[in-house]
Design a protein around this motif. Sequence first.
Motif, PDB file in Angstrom:
ATOM      1  N   LEU A   1     111.872-112.126  -5.452  1.00 14.48           N
ATOM      2  CA  LEU A   1     111.350-111.694  -6.746  1.00 14.48           C
ATOM      3  C   LEU A   1     112.105-110.466  -7.264  1.00 14.48           C
ATOM      4  O   LEU A   1     112.364-110.347  -8.470  1.00 14.48           O
ATOM      5  CB  LEU A   1     109.860-111.373  -6.645  1.00 14.48           C
ATOM      6  CG  LEU A   1     108.890-112.543  -6.817  1.00 14.48           C
ATOM      7  CD1 LEU A   1     107.475-112.030  -7.002  1.00 14.48           C
ATOM      8  CD2 LEU A   1     109.273-113.427  -7.985  1.00 14.48           C
TER       9      LEU A   1
ATOM     10  N   LEU B   1     107.986-111.312 -14.844  1.00 10.44           N
ATOM     11  CA  LEU B   1     107.523-112.349 -13.919  1.00 10.44           C
ATOM     12  C   LEU B   1     106.310-113.060 -14.489  1.00 10.44           C
ATOM     13  O   LEU B   1     105.548-112.495 -15.271  1.00 10.44           O
ATOM     14  CB  LEU B   1     107.174-111.729 -12.560  1.00 10.44           C
ATOM     15  CG  LEU B   1     108.296-110.992 -11.829  1.00 10.44           C
ATOM     16  CD1 LEU B   1     107.750-110.288 -10.598  1.00 10.44           C
ATOM     17  CD2 LEU B   1     109.417-111.952 -11.448  1.00 10.44           C
TER      18      LEU B   1
ATOM     19  N   GLU C   1     103.768-115.951 -10.273  1.00  7.41           N
ATOM     20  CA  GLU C   1     104.678-115.223  -9.381  1.00  7.41           C
ATOM     21  C   GLU C   1     104.067-113.905  -8.922  1.00  7.41           C
ATOM     22  O   GLU C   1     104.264-113.484  -7.779  1.00  7.41           O
ATOM     23  CB  GLU C   1     106.008-114.967 -10.086  1.00  7.41           C
ATOM     24  CG  GLU C   1     106.870-116.210 -10.238  1.00  7.41           C
ATOM     25  CD  GLU C   1     108.090-115.960 -11.090  1.00  7.41           C
ATOM     26  OE1 GLU C   1     109.168-116.504 -10.756  1.00  7.41           O
ATOM     27  OE2 GLU C   1     107.983-115.249 -12.113  1.00  7.41           O
TER      28      GLU C   1
END
Length: 497
Positions: free
Chosen positions: A243, A365, A369
């Motif tokens: 991420l 994001l 997520e």
Amino acid sequence: MAKRKASLPAIRRRGVGMLRWAVRVASSIVLWTMFLHLSNLIGLPRPPLLTARPSCLGGGSTNYSDSSSVSFLAADEVGRLALPAVPRRRFYKSNGYLLISCNGGLNQMRAAICDMVTVARYLNLTMVVPELDKQSFWADPSDFGDIFDVNYFIDSLRDEVKIVRELPHKFRGKVPFSMQPISWSNEKYYLRQILPLVRKHKLVHFSRTDSRLANNGLPLKLQKLRCHVNYNSLRFSPSIEALGKKMVSVLRKTGSFTVLHLRYEMDMLAFSGCTHGCSDKETAELTRMRYAYPWWKEKEIDSEKKRLEGLCPLTPGETTLVLKALGFPRDTRIYIASGEIYGGEKRLAALKTEFPNIVRKEMLLSVDELRPFQKHSTKMAALDYLVSIASDVFIPSNDGNMAKVVEGHRRFLGFHKTIQLDKKKLVELIDLLEDQELSWDEFSTAVKELHEGRMSEPTRRKVMAGQPKEEDYFYANPHECLGAARKRMEKQKHTEI
């Protein structure tokens, strides 16, 4: 037909030849594998391609800052440093087990883990995978393996110290000998005071680990081992790394970006007692919170006095003035690394008006997520950390643990620009500006001049004998480990010229 029959012996000979070749290859592989295992067991020299770097404390002159042993990656690679093949395990007679319970937030724990690995290596101890803080205000339910890549941590340090996932059965259920090491202690303290305790009890538990190793005066090899753990071995878990890399990639699509670590969260204001710009209602709320946590020892705090001493985080409004004075253009892409800002959008209004191109995690994001990271403050801080070390410019509004550790990491990656705000002098200038005793041009000029030489240029740590809290923090400027970074920066400057 006769010709075909005549070719059969030749075919058989080729088949036998191929079979012999296959047997030889298989035998060679088996023998090679056996040799590698044997060399690992009894310490035979290994082939050059698989030879690990020498141990930090013995058997070689390892230099973790040398470019031949550490490759500095570009900022958009999120600072990950590649190690060679799994290093050869170091065999030694262990003097006992070291169990640590870290305290504080992500970066306080990160530095402590580096220190404790160094202590374990120096004392020839077996280290248990660290326990992360689950009790303080900043705690979350995450374990070490939820934040860091535990397999990589163990494997990358196998030529320094043995690390086990849990204590042997004989220690389970028993209360270990527990203590808090003296803060800012050098290696002699651990050798003379701690090692005898480990030998006696076979296990020592450190219940607090923050700032337990000195900044200065340690042997060079110990200092470099601290760097090796921090910049090589403490890799975040795959989910966090993925991420973080995605966030940096999205930010990079529009060019350069600046990270503003805006430490204007409720817990920081309550803990520090800094209420400048807050309403009476907000001040009362922050005071109640401070008194609600007994381990926050300082209760009666003069907020204005503390601010004038430069000990408070800048407010979002003050930060806006500083960014403008430093010459940041209006369209600067700014990523805000922080938790929830106290006062919400209302308090960010001035900043967003002057710098509308502001982004946060939630804008980069998706909800899906971010869902596994919610209610996990340490995981969220890890994402901010990855974006911060990858940014073109890093500006912390407060000189806490994250500001210091990120600054040091950015130095290690090549002295990437970090603006170290002089808050004590800044608040004086801001007050003069607001009282109309300085014009905007005078204020802007003064701010620029004040921060010349405060952009993470190569420098040595400030040493203050007998005052370790006042001297420069090791992890903000690990100058013993920065030789290759300095050479790289000088080479870049020469190229630009």
